[in-house]
Design a protein around this motif. Structure first.
Motif, PDB file in Angstrom:
ATOM      1  N   PHE A   1       0.832  -1.200   0.000  1.00  0.00           N
ATOM      2  CA  PHE A   1       0.000   0.000   0.000  1.00  0.00           C
ATOM      3  C   PHE A   1       0.870   1.255   0.000  1.00  0.00           C
ATOM      4  O   PHE A   1       0.549   2.245  -0.675  1.00  0.00           O
ATOM      5  N   ALA A   2       1.972   1.231   0.757  1.00  0.00           N
ATOM      6  CA  ALA A   2       2.853   2.396   0.782  1.00  0.00           C
ATOM      7  C   ALA A   2       3.445   2.670  -0.594  1.00  0.00           C
ATOM      8  O   ALA A   2       3.506   3.819  -1.048  1.00  0.00           O
ATOM      9  N   LEU A   3       3.892   1.626  -1.277  1.00  0.00           N
ATOM     10  CA  LEU A   3       4.434   1.794  -2.613  1.00  0.00           C
ATOM     11  C   LEU A   3       3.382   2.299  -3.589  1.00  0.00           C
ATOM     12  O   LEU A   3       3.634   3.201  -4.397  1.00  0.00           O
ATOM     13  N   CYS A   4       2.204   1.711  -3.539  1.00  0.00           N
ATOM     14  CA  CYS A   4       1.138   2.132  -4.457  1.00  0.00           C
ATOM     15  C   CYS A   4       0.728   3.580  -4.202  1.00  0.00           C
ATOM     16  O   CYS A   4       0.423   4.327  -5.142  1.00  0.00           O
ATOM     17  N   GLU A   5       0.708   3.990  -2.934  1.00  0.00           N
ATOM     18  CA  GLU A   5       0.398   5.380  -2.611  1.00  0.00           C
ATOM     19  C   GLU A   5       1.391   6.310  -3.298  1.00  0.00           C
ATOM     20  O   GLU A   5       1.014   7.320  -3.894  1.00  0.00           O
ATOM     21  N   ARG A   6       2.676   6.001  -3.199  1.00  0.00           N
ATOM     22  CA  ARG A   6       3.691   6.890  -3.746  1.00  0.00           C
ATOM     23  C   ARG A   6       3.696   6.886  -5.269  1.00  0.00           C
ATOM     24  O   ARG A   6       3.810   7.929  -5.913  1.00  0.00           O
ATOM     25  N   ILE A   7       3.557   5.693  -5.852  1.00  0.00           N
ATOM     26  CA  ILE A   7       3.686   5.561  -7.301  1.00  0.00           C
ATOM     27  C   ILE A   7       2.410   5.997  -8.014  1.00  0.00           C
ATOM     28  O   ILE A   7       2.449   6.497  -9.139  1.00  0.00           O
ATOM     29  N   GLY A   8       1.265   5.823  -7.351  1.00  0.00           N
ATOM     30  CA  GLY A   8       0.001   6.220  -7.961  1.00  0.00           C
ATOM     31  C   GLY A   8      -0.752   5.069  -8.596  1.00  0.00           C
ATOM     32  O   GLY A   8      -1.465   5.253  -9.582  1.00  0.00           O
ATOM     33  N   LEU A   9      -0.614   3.875  -8.029  1.00  0.00           N
ATOM     34  CA  LEU A   9      -1.379   2.707  -8.466  1.00  0.00           C
ATOM     35  C   LEU A   9      -2.455   2.399  -7.440  1.00  0.00           C
ATOM     36  O   LEU A   9      -2.311   2.714  -6.252  1.00  0.00           O
ATOM     37  N   ARG A  10      -3.521   1.747  -7.896  1.00  0.00           N
ATOM     38  CA  ARG A  10      -4.607   1.391  -6.979  1.00  0.00           C
ATOM     39  C   ARG A  10      -4.892  -0.107  -7.050  1.00  0.00           C
ATOM     40  O   ARG A  10      -4.517  -0.776  -8.010  1.00  0.00           O
ATOM     41  N   LEU A  11      -5.569  -0.603  -6.013  1.00  0.00           N
ATOM     42  CA  LEU A  11      -5.808  -2.031  -5.857  1.00  0.00           C
ATOM     43  C   LEU A  11      -7.296  -2.315  -5.784  1.00  0.00           C
ATOM     44  O   LEU A  11      -8.037  -1.651  -5.058  1.00  0.00           O
TER      45      LEU A  11
ATOM     46  N   ARG B   1      -9.671  -1.094   8.521  1.00  0.00           N
ATOM     47  CA  ARG B   1      -9.067  -0.232   9.541  1.00  0.00           C
ATOM     48  C   ARG B   1      -7.604   0.097   9.198  1.00  0.00           C
ATOM     49  O   ARG B   1      -7.148   1.209   9.412  1.00  0.00           O
ATOM     50  N   ARG B   2      -6.882  -0.887   8.669  1.00  0.00           N
ATOM     51  CA  ARG B   2      -5.450  -0.697   8.475  1.00  0.00           C
ATOM     52  C   ARG B   2      -5.137   0.013   7.152  1.00  0.00           C
ATOM     53  O   ARG B   2      -4.222   0.850   7.088  1.00  0.00           O
ATOM     54  N   TRP B   3      -5.888  -0.321   6.073  1.00  0.00           N
ATOM     55  CA  TRP B   3      -5.562   0.232   4.756  1.00  0.00           C
ATOM     56  C   TRP B   3      -6.725   0.975   4.098  1.00  0.00           C
ATOM     57  O   TRP B   3      -6.547   1.580   3.047  1.00  0.00           O
ATOM     58  N   GLY B   4      -7.886   0.944   4.722  1.00  0.00           N
ATOM     59  CA  GLY B   4      -9.064   1.555   4.100  1.00  0.00           C
ATOM     60  C   GLY B   4      -9.003   3.060   3.999  1.00  0.00           C
ATOM     61  O   GLY B   4      -9.746   3.658   3.218  1.00  0.00           O
ATOM     62  N   GLY B   5      -8.119   3.712   4.740  1.00  0.00           N
ATOM     63  CA  GLY B   5      -7.992   5.155   4.636  1.00  0.00           C
ATOM     64  C   GLY B   5      -7.195   5.596   3.430  1.00  0.00           C
ATOM     65  O   GLY B   5      -7.088   6.799   3.162  1.00  0.00           O
ATOM     66  N   SER B   6      -6.668   4.643   2.683  1.00  0.00           N
ATOM     67  CA  SER B   6      -5.793   4.954   1.561  1.00  0.00           C
ATOM     68  C   SER B   6      -6.555   5.022   0.254  1.00  0.00           C
ATOM     69  O   SER B   6      -7.398   4.169  -0.046  1.00  0.00           O
ATOM     70  N   GLY B   7      -6.201   6.020  -0.559  1.00  0.00           N
ATOM     71  CA  GLY B   7      -6.742   6.085  -1.903  1.00  0.00           C
ATOM     72  C   GLY B   7      -6.158   5.029  -2.813  1.00  0.00           C
ATOM     73  O   GLY B   7      -6.646   4.821  -3.924  1.00  0.00           O
ATOM     74  N   ALA B   8      -5.100   4.334  -2.364  1.00  0.00           N
ATOM     75  CA  ALA B   8      -4.561   3.229  -3.148  1.00  0.00           C
ATOM     76  C   ALA B   8      -5.535   2.063  -3.207  1.00  0.00           C
ATOM     77  O   ALA B   8      -5.374   1.171  -4.042  1.00  0.00           O
ATOM     78  N   LEU B   9      -6.519   2.061  -2.328  1.00  0.00           N
ATOM     79  CA  LEU B   9      -7.585   1.069  -2.415  1.00  0.00           C
ATOM     80  C   LEU B   9      -8.651   1.607  -3.364  1.00  0.00           C
ATOM     81  O   LEU B   9      -9.375   2.543  -3.030  1.00  0.00           O
ATOM     82  N   PHE B  10      -8.723   1.044  -4.557  1.00  0.00           N
ATOM     83  CA  PHE B  10      -9.758   1.443  -5.512  1.00  0.00           C
ATOM     84  C   PHE B  10     -11.120   0.982  -5.030  1.00  0.00           C
ATOM     85  O   PHE B  10     -12.056   1.772  -4.913  1.00  0.00           O
TER      86      PHE B  10
END
Length: 492
Positions: free
Chosen positions: A113-123, A175-184
């Motif tokens: 998730f950290a890598l995807c956040e920085r690079i701009g990829l989503r899951l 809870r752990r990763w749902g706050g990230s925009g990397a989660l499509f």
């Protein structure tokens, strides 16, 4: 959120602002980001134990994973579909024992998730790999033989204790990763199947509602909003089990935001002999799927590929053939009105997409800005477009249209479309466009560039233009052409 680290313990990525979240467009069956800009899922399925991501497990070679993800971004990829647990191998269980999350797996997802956040990829994230869970049930932590609550995977959708494990896993991830925009988005359940509920679909609606409302309410409580949701199905089941209400659950469940199936059509798609018929069947399946949707929600394929030739026949398609098969399917998917190019399951050895497939993704990504996706109220026009001598795939509304034309009359001995034949032209008729003047931009789907432009007029509810001679295939973006307004003209 933790960051991926190299072998020497240094950070691979610095802290960056969070990616914007993705949502369904208000006026079109596509997706947008928080700024209202269009976002299109271009990507494929990957897995935490496959070659390109495997180095991130236990941080054994995180640098190579970062380099790979950067290459994907440069190739136009925007999204990967992944399973939180991939049960093909026994050292990638997310829980062991049931209910206890494996630290090395949590670390893997923190880093990804950290890598995807920085690079701009989503899951596009799904919690359970139901295929390998079923086949390797003997070793799964949810099995009663291993201390879990479930006697058989035939009860996975009906067992109350297992339901709590599923929701707890989703809750942990939210809870752990749902706050990230990397989660499509959430694929709340991978390939929901009657066999998982004692050969019945009677509880599908309740199962989907329970998971959906739990995740949506939790995310809303934590973040004030929720990621889009879907549930996938092995597509052939929709026709194999017509007596079950599968269509209602997959295409029209009121809790889901978009619809997705796995397009594994028997014959041309599963075991292709040429590169044309798979696209024709794919376009028909997309058309049939869109016809099942009543509320204009987006639709996309989230798994496809030559599964029968690879898994059962133990055959990897020749690379040049597979590249063309991949590209044709992707354009049949997009042009028929689905979002993006579909998400291939590699079904190759090694289990990765080829460089040619990445070039095809780049070519599609570069085409997308030609259309206004946020206002594109598209409907499928595959059967309504006239283009003699070509297979036609298309979608449109009153203001714009997307057309892809594919020749099928000249096939080489290996099943690919011949490129050593005379170019062909015809008159193309696209219905549904309002009267007016339009720009027609032809796009080379192999090279990823505009190759011709012309102006055409829409009259009496249709637009006609003469096709510039083409050898194999071409895509067209049809958009309104308005006269430029004189800045000094203040009569408005």
């Amino acid at each position: 959120m933790s960051k991926a680290v190299g072998a020497d313990g240094s950070l691979l990525s610095a802290a960056t602002p969070s990616l914007s979240w993705i949502s369904v467009a208000r006026h079109a069956p596509y997706f947008v980001d928080e700024t209202g800009s269009p976002w299109t899922p271009i990507g494929q399925n990957d897995a935490i134990s496959w070659p390109e991501l495997n180095g991130l497990f236990r941080r054994r070679d995180a640098e190579s994973v970062e380099k790979h993800l950067l290459w994907l971004k440069d190739s136009g990829v925007t999204c990967l579909r992944l399973m939180l647990e991939y049960a093909q191998v026994r050292h990638r269980y997310f829980e062991r024992p049931a209910g206890r999350y494996v630290p090395s797996m949590v670390q893997f997802w923190d880093d990804l998730f950290a890598l995807c956040e920085r690079i701009g990829l989503r899951l596009l994230l799904t919690p359970v790999d139901t295929f390998w869970t079923w086949l390797h049930w003997r070793w799964h932590p949810w099995n009663t033989a291993n201390g879990g609550p479930l006697r058989s995977p035939t009860e996975i959708l009906t067992c109350p204790e297992t339901r709590q494990l599923i929701k707890a896993r989703l809750g942990f991830a939210a809870r752990r990763w749902g706050g990230s925009g990397a989660l499509f988005a959430w694929d709340l359940w991978n390939e929901i199947h009657p066999a998982q509920a004692g050969d019945s679909a009677d509880n599908f609606s309740e199962f989907i509602h329970d998971l959906s409302s739990y995740v949506r309410e939790l995310e809303t409580e934590l973040y004030g909003r929720a990621h889009p949701q879907t549930v996938s199905v092995f597509g052939p089941e929709l026709t194999w089990k017509p007596h079950m209400a599968l269509h209602e659950h997959i295409f029209r469940h009121p809790d889901l935001d978009f619809a997705t199936i796995h397009i594994y059509g028997s014959g041309p798609i599963d075991n292709p002999k040429d590169t044309v018929q798979p696209a024709v069947l794919f376009g028909q399946i997309v058309r049939d799927s869109l016809a099942e949707i009543r509320d204009n929600r987006p639709f996309l394929d989230s798994e496809h590929g030559p599964i029968h030739s690879f898994k059962d026949k133990k055959k990897t398609l020749p690379e040049a053939f597979d590249d063309e098969y991949f590209r044709h399917i992707a354009w049949a998917h997009l042009a028929s009105g689905a979002a993006g190019g579909g998400m291939r399951w590699p079904n190759r050895h090694p289990h990765v997409l080829t460089p040619g497939m990445r070039r095809a993704q780049r070519a599609m990504a570069d085409f997308l800005p030609l259309l206004n996706w946020t206002e594109f109220r598209s409907r499928n026009l595959n059967a309504e477009i006239t283009a003699e001598g070509f297979h036609a795939f298309g979608c449109g509304d009153a203001q714009q249209a997307l057309v892809w034309l594919l020749r099928g009359d000249e096939l080489a001995a290996d099943g690919r479309v011949r490129t050593d034949v005379s170019p062909r032209s015809t008159m193309v008729r696209v219905p549904g466009l309002a009267d007016g003047t339009y720009q027609v931009t032809g796009w080379n789907t192999s090279d990823g560039r505009a190759v011709d432009q012309q102006v055409a007029s829409g009259r009496n509810g249709a637009l006609e233009f003469t096709l510039q001679p083409i050898v194999a295939d071409r895509a067209f973006a049809i958009t309104p052409l308005y006269p430029k307004r004189d800045p000094g003209d203040d009569r408005s």
